[in-house]
Design a protein around this motif. Structure first.
Motif, PDB file in Angstrom:
ATOM      1  N   GLN A  45      -5.067   6.536 -15.609  1.00 14.35           N
ATOM      2  CA  GLN A  45      -6.371   6.256 -15.010  1.00 14.35           C
ATOM      3  C   GLN A  45      -6.663   7.113 -13.777  1.00 14.35           C
ATOM      4  O   GLN A  45      -7.343   6.687 -12.849  1.00 14.35           O
ATOM      5  CB  GLN A  45      -6.516   4.770 -14.696  1.00 14.35           C
ATOM      6  CG  GLN A  45      -6.411   3.902 -15.928  1.00 14.35           C
ATOM      7  CD  GLN A  45      -6.480   2.433 -15.605  1.00 14.35           C
ATOM      8  OE1 GLN A  45      -6.448   2.037 -14.453  1.00 14.35           O
ATOM      9  NE2 GLN A  45      -6.584   1.610 -16.641  1.00 14.35           N
ATOM     10  N   GLU A  46      -6.132   8.324 -13.766  1.00 14.71           N
ATOM     11  CA  GLU A  46      -6.425   9.279 -12.697  1.00 14.71           C
ATOM     12  C   GLU A  46      -7.396  10.353 -13.178  1.00 14.71           C
ATOM     13  O   GLU A  46      -7.626  11.332 -12.508  1.00 14.71           O
ATOM     14  CB  GLU A  46      -5.121   9.958 -12.234  1.00 14.71           C
ATOM     15  CG  GLU A  46      -4.184   9.064 -11.490  1.00 14.71           C
ATOM     16  CD  GLU A  46      -4.659   8.730 -10.086  1.00 14.71           C
ATOM     17  OE1 GLU A  46      -5.422   9.515  -9.500  1.00 14.71           O
ATOM     18  OE2 GLU A  46      -4.263   7.674  -9.578  1.00 14.71           O
TER      19      GLU A  46
ATOM     20  N   ASN B  35       3.033   6.223  -2.610  1.00 10.18           N
ATOM     21  CA  ASN B  35       4.218   6.945  -3.040  1.00 10.18           C
ATOM     22  C   ASN B  35       4.134   7.289  -4.520  1.00 10.18           C
ATOM     23  O   ASN B  35       4.546   8.367  -4.939  1.00 10.18           O
ATOM     24  CB  ASN B  35       5.473   6.120  -2.742  1.00 10.18           C
ATOM     25  CG  ASN B  35       6.730   6.909  -2.921  1.00 10.18           C
ATOM     26  OD1 ASN B  35       6.731   8.128  -2.881  1.00 10.18           O
ATOM     27  ND2 ASN B  35       7.821   6.210  -3.142  1.00 10.18           N
ATOM     28  N   ARG B  36       3.595   6.372  -5.335  1.00  8.69           N
ATOM     29  CA  ARG B  36       3.438   6.653  -6.765  1.00  8.69           C
ATOM     30  C   ARG B  36       2.473   7.809  -6.989  1.00  8.69           C
ATOM     31  O   ARG B  36       2.689   8.648  -7.857  1.00  8.69           O
ATOM     32  CB  ARG B  36       2.924   5.409  -7.499  1.00  8.69           C
ATOM     33  CG  ARG B  36       4.005   4.424  -7.791  1.00  8.69           C
ATOM     34  CD  ARG B  36       3.611   3.301  -8.713  1.00  8.69           C
ATOM     35  NE  ARG B  36       2.276   3.377  -9.272  1.00  8.69           N
ATOM     36  CZ  ARG B  36       1.527   2.334  -9.525  1.00  8.69           C
ATOM     37  NH1 ARG B  36       1.950   1.118  -9.238  1.00  8.69           N
ATOM     38  NH2 ARG B  36       0.333   2.473 -10.055  1.00  8.69           N
TER      39      ARG B  36
ATOM     40  N   MET C  99       0.818  -1.198   0.000  1.00  6.82           N
ATOM     41  CA  MET C  99       0.000   0.000   0.000  1.00  6.82           C
ATOM     42  C   MET C  99       0.860   1.259   0.000  1.00  6.82           C
ATOM     43  O   MET C  99       0.526   2.234  -0.639  1.00  6.82           O
ATOM     44  CB  MET C  99      -0.929  -0.047   1.212  1.00  6.82           C
ATOM     45  CG  MET C  99      -1.879   1.098   1.283  1.00  6.82           C
ATOM     46  SD  MET C  99      -3.100   0.926  -0.025  1.00  6.82           S
ATOM     47  CE  MET C  99      -4.053   2.369   0.252  1.00  6.82           C
ATOM     48  N   ALA C 100       1.988   1.222   0.708  1.00  8.12           N
ATOM     49  CA  ALA C 100       2.841   2.398   0.774  1.00  8.12           C
ATOM     50  C   ALA C 100       3.432   2.735  -0.592  1.00  8.12           C
ATOM     51  O   ALA C 100       3.617   3.897  -0.930  1.00  8.12           O
ATOM     52  CB  ALA C 100       3.954   2.187   1.785  1.00  8.12           C
ATOM     53  N   LYS C 101       3.713   1.696  -1.390  1.00  7.36           N
ATOM     54  CA  LYS C 101       4.284   1.933  -2.706  1.00  7.36           C
ATOM     55  C   LYS C 101       3.268   2.625  -3.621  1.00  7.36           C
ATOM     56  O   LYS C 101       3.626   3.527  -4.376  1.00  7.36           O
ATOM     57  CB  LYS C 101       4.745   0.614  -3.320  1.00  7.36           C
ATOM     58  CG  LYS C 101       5.532   0.792  -4.576  1.00  7.36           C
ATOM     59  CD  LYS C 101       6.105  -0.524  -5.044  1.00  7.36           C
ATOM     60  CE  LYS C 101       6.998  -0.268  -6.243  1.00  7.36           C
ATOM     61  NZ  LYS C 101       7.623  -1.487  -6.717  1.00  7.36           N
TER      62      LYS C 101
ATOM     63  N   ASP D 118       1.358  13.461  -8.193  1.00  5.14           N
ATOM     64  CA  ASP D 118       0.833  14.725  -7.700  1.00  5.14           C
ATOM     65  C   ASP D 118       1.901  15.814  -7.766  1.00  5.14           C
ATOM     66  O   ASP D 118       1.627  16.935  -8.204  1.00  5.14           O
ATOM     67  CB  ASP D 118       0.325  14.540  -6.273  1.00  5.14           C
ATOM     68  CG  ASP D 118      -0.374  15.766  -5.738  1.00  5.14           C
ATOM     69  OD1 ASP D 118      -1.085  16.431  -6.513  1.00  5.14           O
ATOM     70  OD2 ASP D 118      -0.216  16.053  -4.530  1.00  5.14           O
ATOM     71  N   PHE D 119       3.117  15.499  -7.350  1.00 11.10           N
ATOM     72  CA  PHE D 119       4.212  16.468  -7.372  1.00 11.10           C
ATOM     73  C   PHE D 119       4.527  16.894  -8.805  1.00 11.10           C
ATOM     74  O   PHE D 119       4.672  18.087  -9.095  1.00 11.10           O
ATOM     75  CB  PHE D 119       5.451  15.844  -6.707  1.00 11.10           C
ATOM     76  CG  PHE D 119       6.612  16.771  -6.591  1.00 11.10           C
ATOM     77  CD1 PHE D 119       6.587  17.817  -5.689  1.00 11.10           C
ATOM     78  CD2 PHE D 119       7.737  16.587  -7.378  1.00 11.10           C
ATOM     79  CE1 PHE D 119       7.667  18.679  -5.575  1.00 11.10           C
ATOM     80  CE2 PHE D 119       8.812  17.435  -7.274  1.00 11.10           C
ATOM     81  CZ  PHE D 119       8.776  18.494  -6.371  1.00 11.10           C
TER      82      PHE D 119
END
Length: 98
Positions: free
Chosen positions: A63-64, A6-7, A1-3, A12-13
């Motif tokens: 897919q965002e 992080n993606r 889940m953390a990976k 976002d950045f």
């Protein structure tokens, strides 16, 4: 889940920087249109339109596109695209008056 989280943070950045750069170029386009620098106005308009379209396409490919957490990115690219197109069609802002 953390990976996965992080993606999304990396996406976002990156997209935040692209939206800010696109908005800066839109403001430069408006400034050039108001002062009458035609070649730079055209170049900035082209880069804003292409940049917005590519940003929206990238969000679609990852897919965002319509996810709630990324909707602000989609709307930002859409707004910059539409503002530039409408400004070109209406020829606003007007150049310097002779």
């Amino acid at each position: 889940m953390a990976k996965r989280n992080n993606r999304y943070r990396q996406l976002d950045f990156l997209m935040t920087r692209v939206v800010i750069g696109d908005a800066f170029l839109f403001l430069l386009y408006l400034l050039c249109a108001a002062t009458g620098i035609g070649w730079l106005k055209g170049l900035c308009a082209f880069v804003v339109i292409v940049g917005s379209a590519l940003g929206a396409a990238y969000l679609y490919l990852t897919q965002e596109w319509l996810k709630k957490r990324s909707l602000w990115m989609t709307m930002s690219f859409g707004a910059l695209f539409l503002l530039t197109i409408v400004s070109l069609i209406c020829k606003v802002p007007y150049g310097p008056v002779a």
